[in-house]
Design a protein around this motif. Sequence first.
Motif, PDB file in Angstrom:
ATOM      1  N   ASP A  16     -22.750  27.186  50.894  1.00 14.28           N
ATOM      2  CA  ASP A  16     -23.898  28.088  50.806  1.00 14.28           C
ATOM      3  C   ASP A  16     -24.582  27.907  49.462  1.00 14.28           C
ATOM      4  N   HIS A  18     -27.696  30.022  47.078  1.00 15.51           N
ATOM      5  CA  HIS A  18     -28.728  31.059  46.927  1.00 15.51           C
ATOM      6  C   HIS A  18     -29.560  30.772  45.690  1.00 15.51           C
ATOM      7  N   HIS A  56     -20.248  34.020  51.873  1.00 17.09           N
ATOM      8  CA  HIS A  56     -20.993  33.358  52.953  1.00 17.09           C
ATOM      9  C   HIS A  56     -20.386  31.984  53.255  1.00 17.09           C
TER      10      HIS A  56
HETATM   11 ZN   LIG Z   1     -25.761  33.114  51.787  1.00 23.13          ZN
END
Ligand SMILES: [Zn+2]
Length: 173
Positions: A16, A18, A56
């Motif tokens: 993941d 971000h 995540h």
């Molecule tokens: Zn995420």
Amino acid sequence: MPSPIDLPFRIGHGYDLHRLEPVAPAGAGRPFILAGVEFDHPTGPVGHSDGDTLYHALTDALLGAIGEQDIGRLFPDTDPQFDAAPSDVFVEVAAHKMRQAGYEIGNVDITVICQRPKLGDKRERMIQNIARLLQCDGSQVNIKGKTHEEVDAVGEGRAIEVHVVALLVRHEE
Ligand SMILES: [Zn+2]
């Protein structure tokens, strides 16, 4: 040969990323959080839920190991129910699916890549949070922190990435 569904081990990889922005109200960033541990840091993740990049990636590793679709299919980011929601629930649901499929955690190995902050003394609390959610021992969870050598978005502090590899072991009958 055991049938594919009865494999003694299954492995999954989760990833993941971000974007990081100044924490609100200065920007769109949420408080910087990793594995349920909040860091005092001027930037934080932009995204759905609480933006916990580690949870995540961990969720995707578990789902991948049991051949399920990814976190975005399971928890659509168009669903207002998950806006700003703690990401613990994603890991819990994936761990529940893992047990339903007949597996438990062998071990998980996690690499967090961000220029700052350092994981430092928060690492142990992160491990304990993960072990609690996965119902395993802390010794089955490893977290490694790396920088991105100050290059590209991650190295310039504009993003955070996490990779997770999870090995699942079939329940003893
Ligand atoms: Zn995420």
